[in-house]
Design a protein around this motif. Structure first.
Motif, PDB file in Angstrom:
ATOM      1  N   LEU A  67     -21.920   7.872  -4.951  1.00 33.04           N
ATOM      2  CA  LEU A  67     -21.639   7.789  -6.381  1.00 33.04           C
ATOM      3  C   LEU A  67     -20.467   8.694  -6.760  1.00 33.04           C
ATOM      4  CD1 LEU A  67     -22.313   6.729  -9.215  1.00 33.04           C
ATOM      5  CD2 LEU A  67     -24.013   8.576  -9.402  1.00 33.04           C
ATOM      6  N   ALA A  68     -20.389   9.879  -6.173  1.00 37.92           N
ATOM      7  CA  ALA A  68     -19.267  10.782  -6.455  1.00 37.92           C
ATOM      8  C   ALA A  68     -17.958  10.135  -6.032  1.00 37.92           C
ATOM      9  CB  ALA A  68     -19.466  12.121  -5.742  1.00 37.92           C
ATOM     10  N   THR A 103     -12.932   7.534  -7.988  1.00 37.47           N
ATOM     11  CA  THR A 103     -12.004   6.406  -8.095  1.00 37.47           C
ATOM     12  C   THR A 103     -11.851   5.988  -9.552  1.00 37.47           C
ATOM     13  OG1 THR A 103     -12.561   5.638  -5.875  1.00 37.47           O
ATOM     14  CG2 THR A 103     -11.574   4.021  -7.366  1.00 37.47           C
ATOM     15  N   ALA A 104     -12.979   5.851 -10.236  1.00 39.17           N
ATOM     16  CA  ALA A 104     -12.950   5.429 -11.644  1.00 39.17           C
ATOM     17  C   ALA A 104     -12.203   6.422 -12.523  1.00 39.17           C
ATOM     18  CB  ALA A 104     -14.375   5.233 -12.159  1.00 39.17           C
ATOM     19  N   ARG A 163     -11.534  14.077  -4.856  1.00 40.38           N
ATOM     20  CA  ARG A 163     -12.467  13.043  -4.414  1.00 40.38           C
ATOM     21  C   ARG A 163     -13.273  13.533  -3.215  1.00 40.38           C
ATOM     22  NH1 ARG A 163     -10.867   6.975  -3.844  1.00 40.38           N
ATOM     23  NH2 ARG A 163     -12.808   6.134  -3.043  1.00 40.38           N
ATOM     24  N   ALA A 164     -12.591  14.083  -2.225  1.00 42.26           N
ATOM     25  CA  ALA A 164     -13.272  14.563  -1.017  1.00 42.26           C
ATOM     26  C   ALA A 164     -14.207  15.720  -1.333  1.00 42.26           C
ATOM     27  CB  ALA A 164     -12.242  14.972   0.033  1.00 42.26           C
ATOM     28  N   ARG A 170     -20.386  12.740 -17.276  1.00 35.16           N
ATOM     29  CA  ARG A 170     -21.601  12.152 -17.879  1.00 35.16           C
ATOM     30  C   ARG A 170     -22.067  10.914 -17.131  1.00 35.16           C
ATOM     31  NH1 ARG A 170     -25.062  15.196 -19.979  1.00 35.16           N
ATOM     32  NH2 ARG A 170     -26.199  13.356 -20.585  1.00 35.16           N
ATOM     33  N   ALA A 171     -21.152  10.055 -16.723  1.00 39.46           N
ATOM     34  CA  ALA A 171     -21.569   8.847 -16.013  1.00 39.46           C
ATOM     35  C   ALA A 171     -22.250   9.207 -14.692  1.00 39.46           C
ATOM     36  CB  ALA A 171     -20.378   7.926 -15.782  1.00 39.46           C
ATOM     37  N   PHE A 172     -21.730  10.220 -13.998  1.00 41.28           N
ATOM     38  CA  PHE A 172     -22.340  10.641 -12.730  1.00 41.28           C
ATOM     39  C   PHE A 172     -23.748  11.180 -12.961  1.00 41.28           C
ATOM     40  CE2 PHE A 172     -23.483  13.755  -9.564  1.00 41.28           C
ATOM     41  CZ  PHE A 172     -23.238  13.085  -8.379  1.00 41.28           C
TER      42      PHE A 172
END
Length: 192
Positions: A68-69, A74-75, A83-84, A147-149
């Motif tokens: 998910l992360a 990406t989003a 990212r990593a 928040r989405a995460f």
């Protein structure tokens, strides 16, 4: 005259978080984790609101959060480094306790004191894990503020946020101590 506990004071004077990337398995099982959780919740809590809750994330849950992360990075248009880093904290984790701040309506206890209490739970869990002989580290990172995460990955609702991720595992190396604050620079003594 106080009744000192020299062993406890020595522990606090020498405690040192273990970098999460140096932790490996095994991690504490439920029986080993319960006293750590119990100690962690013996924390300052003005008004007895319990403005926090805990989510114990085992290896399969951490793998799900790593994916998910990566998706959220990406989003959000995160660069490869961010990212990593966001993914790695979940990929590398053996066991993690997500400390969730839960703001409770109260006419007497301001929100900031509830935030402090949730932070105190993080430190209490960290110290309890270290005292129990486990390696432990308190992290946050960008995923904890997305928040989405947190809604998708942890099921957080309105008025909830991540105070910290406490990673636990077996220590592979003892890190060197880091410089500590100079008391003369950060302490003011006032007698009047």
């Amino acid at each position: 005259m106080p009744d000192p506990n020299p062993a406890a004071l020595e522990f606090l004077l020498s405690r040192r978080s273990r970098p999460a990337k140096t932790l490996t398995g095994p991690a504490p099982d439920r029986a080993a984790l319960e006293p750590i959780l119990t100690a962690g919740l013996r924390t300052p809590d003005h008004g007895k609101l319990e403005p926090w809750r805990l989510i114990v994330l085992e290896k399969p849950a951490l793998a799900r959060l790593a994916a998910l992360a990566d998706e959220r990075a990406t989003a959000l248009g995160k660069d490869d480094t961010d990212r990593a880093k966001g993914r790695r904290q979940f990929d590398d984790g053996q066991l993690c306790i997500a400390v969730i701040e839960v703001q409770r309506p109260s006419p007497k206890i301001p929100p900031i004191e509830q935030t402090y209490s949730a932070g105190a739970v993080c430190l209490a869990l960290l110290n309890a894990a270290l005292a129990a002989g486990w390696g432990a580290n308190w992290l946050s990172g960008w995923p904890s503020h997305d928040r989405a995460f947190v809604e998708t990955g942890l099921g957080l609702g309105e008025g909830e946020r991540v105070a910290g991720f406490i990673y636990l595992g077996t220590e592979t190396s003892t890190p060197p101590d880091r410089p500590r604050p100079d008391l003369d620079k950060v302490v003011t003594w006032t007698s009047a």
